[in-house]
Design an enzyme around this catalytic site. Sequence first.
Site, PDB file in Angstrom:
ATOM      1  N   SER A  32       0.829  -1.201   0.000  1.00 13.43           N
ATOM      2  CA  SER A  32       0.000   0.000   0.000  1.00 13.43           C
ATOM      3  C   SER A  32       0.867   1.255   0.000  1.00 13.43           C
ATOM      4  CB  SER A  32      -0.926   0.014   1.224  1.00 13.43           C
ATOM      5  OG  SER A  32      -0.181  -0.144   2.419  1.00 13.43           O
ATOM      6  N   ASN A 119      -2.067  -2.416  13.202  1.00 13.14           N
ATOM      7  CA  ASN A 119      -3.526  -2.245  13.185  1.00 13.14           C
ATOM      8  C   ASN A 119      -3.978  -0.993  13.937  1.00 13.14           C
ATOM      9  OD1 ASN A 119      -3.317  -4.642  11.876  1.00 13.14           O
ATOM     10  ND2 ASN A 119      -4.289  -5.894  13.489  1.00 13.14           N
ATOM     11  N   THR A 164     -39.632  25.332  -8.959  1.00 12.46           N
ATOM     12  CA  THR A 164     -39.810  23.969  -8.467  1.00 12.46           C
ATOM     13  C   THR A 164     -40.021  23.135  -9.735  1.00 12.46           C
ATOM     14  OG1 THR A 164     -42.218  24.099  -8.284  1.00 12.46           O
ATOM     15  CG2 THR A 164     -40.959  24.701  -6.310  1.00 12.46           C
ATOM     16  N   HIS A 165     -39.541  21.926  -9.749  1.00 11.95           N
ATOM     17  CA  HIS A 165     -39.627  21.069 -10.952  1.00 11.95           C
ATOM     18  C   HIS A 165     -38.994  21.739 -12.170  1.00 11.95           C
ATOM     19  CE1 HIS A 165     -42.663  18.737  -8.666  1.00 11.95           C
ATOM     20  NE2 HIS A 165     -43.050  19.939  -8.272  1.00 11.95           N
ATOM     21  N   SER A 286     -14.191  25.651 -27.936  1.00 15.15           N
ATOM     22  CA  SER A 286     -14.344  24.419 -28.694  1.00 15.15           C
ATOM     23  C   SER A 286     -13.289  24.397 -29.782  1.00 15.15           C
ATOM     24  CB  SER A 286     -15.742  24.379 -29.318  1.00 15.15           C
ATOM     25  OG  SER A 286     -15.743  23.548 -30.455  1.00 15.15           O
ATOM     26  N   ASN A 294     -17.530  27.445 -23.283  1.00 13.16           N
ATOM     27  CA  ASN A 294     -18.172  26.369 -22.523  1.00 13.16           C
ATOM     28  C   ASN A 294     -17.896  26.442 -21.020  1.00 13.16           C
ATOM     29  OD1 ASN A 294     -19.142  25.231 -24.924  1.00 13.16           O
ATOM     30  ND2 ASN A 294     -17.233  24.110 -25.235  1.00 13.16           N
ATOM     31  N   GLU A 299     -19.093  21.778 -15.205  1.00 14.39           N
ATOM     32  CA  GLU A 299     -19.369  20.448 -15.770  1.00 14.39           C
ATOM     33  C   GLU A 299     -18.458  19.395 -15.156  1.00 14.39           C
ATOM     34  OE1 GLU A 299     -21.031  21.552 -20.234  1.00 14.39           O
ATOM     35  OE2 GLU A 299     -18.927  21.110 -19.971  1.00 14.39           O
ATOM     36  N   TYR A 326      -9.493  -6.562  12.762  1.00 11.98           N
ATOM     37  CA  TYR A 326      -8.809  -6.092  11.557  1.00 11.98           C
ATOM     38  C   TYR A 326      -8.768  -7.190  10.510  1.00 11.98           C
ATOM     39  CZ  TYR A 326      -5.417  -4.259   8.279  1.00 11.98           C
ATOM     40  OH  TYR A 326      -4.818  -3.818   7.123  1.00 11.98           O
ATOM     41  N   GLN A 331      -7.344  -2.203   4.349  1.00 16.82           N
ATOM     42  CA  GLN A 331      -6.338  -1.397   3.654  1.00 16.82           C
ATOM     43  C   GLN A 331      -6.985  -0.642   2.483  1.00 16.82           C
ATOM     44  OE1 GLN A 331      -2.217  -2.901   3.222  1.00 16.82           O
ATOM     45  NE2 GLN A 331      -2.632  -2.940   1.032  1.00 16.82           N
ATOM     46  N   LYS A 334      -8.057   3.510   2.171  1.00 17.27           N
ATOM     47  CA  LYS A 334      -7.262   4.721   1.952  1.00 17.27           C
ATOM     48  C   LYS A 334      -7.439   5.336   0.569  1.00 17.27           C
ATOM     49  CE  LYS A 334      -4.035   2.515   4.184  1.00 17.27           C
ATOM     50  NZ  LYS A 334      -4.910   1.918   5.221  1.00 17.27           N
TER      51      LYS A 334
HETATM   52  N1  ARG Z   1      -1.099  -1.326   5.391  1.00 19.13           N
HETATM   53  C1  ARG Z   1      -2.054  -1.812   6.343  1.00 19.13           C
HETATM   54  C2  ARG Z   1      -3.384  -1.081   6.151  1.00 19.13           C
HETATM   55  O1  ARG Z   1      -3.378  -0.084   5.534  1.00 19.13           O
HETATM   56  C3  ARG Z   1      -1.579  -1.576   7.732  1.00 19.13           C
HETATM   57  C4  ARG Z   1      -2.072  -2.576   8.720  1.00 19.13           C
HETATM   58  C5  ARG Z   1      -1.609  -3.929   8.348  1.00 19.13           C
HETATM   59  N2  ARG Z   1      -1.827  -4.859   9.387  1.00 19.13           N
HETATM   60  C6  ARG Z   1      -1.599  -6.157   9.181  1.00 19.13           C
HETATM   61  N3  ARG Z   1      -1.767  -6.901  10.183  1.00 19.13           N
HETATM   62  N4  ARG Z   1      -1.313  -6.632   8.021  1.00 19.13           N
HETATM   63  O2  ARG Z   1      -4.393  -1.507   6.609  1.00 19.13           O
END
Ligand code: ARG
Length: 467
Positions: A32, A119, A164-165, A286, A294, A299, A326, A331, A334
């Site tokens: 990650s 975690n 409205t509408h 354009s 435009n 948009e 967990y 993961q 994110k």
């Molecule tokens: N990169 C992991 C995440 O974003 C961090 C936690 C990972 N924990 C594990 N036990 N593999 O969730």
Amino acid sequence: MVDNSSRKTSAKLWGGRFSSSTAASVEEFTQSIQYDWRLYRQDIAGSKVHAGMLARQGLITEEERDAIISGLEEIRGEIEEGTFTFRTELEDIHMNIEKALTDKIGAAGEKLHTARSRNDQVALDLRLYMREEAETLDILLQDVQNGFVKLARKYLGVVMPGYTHLQRAQPVLLSHHLLAYFEMFKRDRSRLSDCLSRLNLSPLGAAAMAGTGLPIDREFVAEKLGFAGVTANSMDTTGDRDYVMEYLFCLTTIQLHLSRLSEELVLWSSKEFEFIDIGDRYCTGSSIMPQKKNPDIPELIRGKTGRVVGSLMALLVTVKGLPLTYNRDLQEDKEPLFDALDTVKGGLSITAELLDNVTFKADRLKEATHGGFMTATDIADYLVRKNMPFRQAHGVVGNIVAQCQQRDIELTDLTLSELQEFSQLIDEDIFSVLTVEGSVNSRTSIGGTGIQRVSAAVEEAEGYLCS
Ligand code: ARG
């Protein structure tokens, strides 16, 4: 920035129980670091306080703490200068930093992870990151509100059709319409701050999921990192992503508000409406039609709404069905979060600029209030004041409108005697309620479009933005 070419054979931080090295494809699939590197400041800030707590509790020495803290500072400097190499085989930001620290300071670095798991660490980093980003969002939301209030002040008194509408409904003040957006963004700010009150608790010390037997001080860490307290249940803490879902909902609502505004700006700048002109610097042309100008910014904001809504949906579905606590699925929180944040921040910032570059055409707006029988409700209210039950009044005015339509005339074209054929309660004073200004200014109820209400609302909004 991320180096996955030089796959070092260095042992994993968790490698003890493994007899062979991880397949390169697995490293690539599970990493990650490509996106969570952006949590580096929060990760380092959390680790510094964690090290401070470990020393206070006698779990590491003061020298070890100092070595950890200065090592982490150095790493931060390297990341910011662009000289730090993020390594795919080290999975994520947590292990990249921890490994770099140990390479730098030796054994003391290996003590940093005492009484901590990735975690609770990732939950900490995220909470810190989101808290910081919420401050930026709040400032951006305020800039947008400011844009609306400036316009509402500038155009105070200008009338336009309220819809409205998407059908002309009743005349309103343009400033009233603009202040509706001010309110929407005010709610967004308050929603975000409400979300922060649940987010602002420290998860550190939940460890992997069951807490720890080592004598840690969670409250010390929480206080040092500016949290209002600590989370209650270690299992809930590492499995919880409610705060991300809630935050994404806040972001989605902001984006939806921007999108609704964008839709209006697109319509209003069209030849069909011609209510506004968007400055040349904020439009594009354009490549084939030389005459085109435009409204690409609104948009695109409207278009980008799909990805923000998608981010919220993605996380909701990720969390659905996960057993406690967990799971690596988490993961996946994110990327949607980062993407939604980037999109919403970009949208807010360009919208604030755009509002400064929009000119309303007062004459066109006024012209658009003619036609469409927009003062029909005013006649009904007029009859109600003369004691006619509202339902009857509604019927009478419906008949008046039908006749006007048949004769292709407006309500203001009717003579008093013609009006009186529909109801004897109608008198000379009816004509004051038939005008657009009369109609607007009669709406004096709290939150209504009457000029006194709206100028008070503009003043109140200005006060709110100054406070
Ligand atoms: N990169 C992991 C995440 O974003 C961090 C936690 C990972 N924990 C594990 N036990 N593999 O969730």
